[in-house]
Write an enzyme that holds these catalytic residues in place. Sequence first.
Site, PDB file in Angstrom:
ATOM      1  N   GLU A   1       6.646  34.563  14.642  1.00 46.86           N
ATOM      2  CA  GLU A   1       5.359  34.931  15.486  1.00 46.86           C
ATOM      3  C   GLU A   1       4.736  36.145  14.812  1.00 46.86           C
ATOM      4  OE1 GLU A   1       7.756  32.705  18.133  1.00 46.86           O
ATOM      5  OE2 GLU A   1       8.154  34.391  17.319  1.00 46.86           O
TER       6      GLU A   1
ATOM      7  N   TYR B   1       2.379  35.998   5.078  1.00 41.40           N
ATOM      8  CA  TYR B   1       3.015  34.875   5.251  1.00 41.40           C
ATOM      9  C   TYR B   1       2.432  33.816   4.790  1.00 41.40           C
ATOM     10  CZ  TYR B   1       5.277  37.994   8.463  1.00 41.40           C
ATOM     11  OH  TYR B   1       5.873  39.098   8.999  1.00 41.40           O
TER      12      TYR B   1
END
Length: 144
Positions: A103, A115
């Site tokens: 998250e 990411y």
Amino acid sequence: MIVRLMKEEDIPQIEEIEQRTFSQPWSAQGFLDALHNKNTIYLTVEENGEILGYLGLWKSLEEADITNVAVKECVRRRGVADLLLREAGKLARESGITALTLEVRASNVAAVHLYEKHGFHSVGIRPNFYEKPKEDAIIMWAGK
């Protein structure tokens, strides 16, 4: 810069980075407990005895959750997090992990891009996941 497994003696430096990075930081004891859990992998990047960043991974069967990624503010944008994510992915694959999740704060655009560069994609939102300040989390997966 070298990437290696986290050691107990790294925890004071890790805790300092954690305190300066997160509004709800983990305690030294939290890191110590995690290090002694057989289902975790904790990595650090070190340069000349100084911890520059760290990453935590909690394994569950063939999946793993990236719990923390933090880099010392004075060395951000030098590839520390990139190095950590590459090594974590390699170690995860070697451990039989086929999918990674994490998250990230919805406002942390730089982290989201990093990411994505490592194969993560958004699969949803966790409303009000973060406190101080309250904010949604983007749920990201790689390899799934």
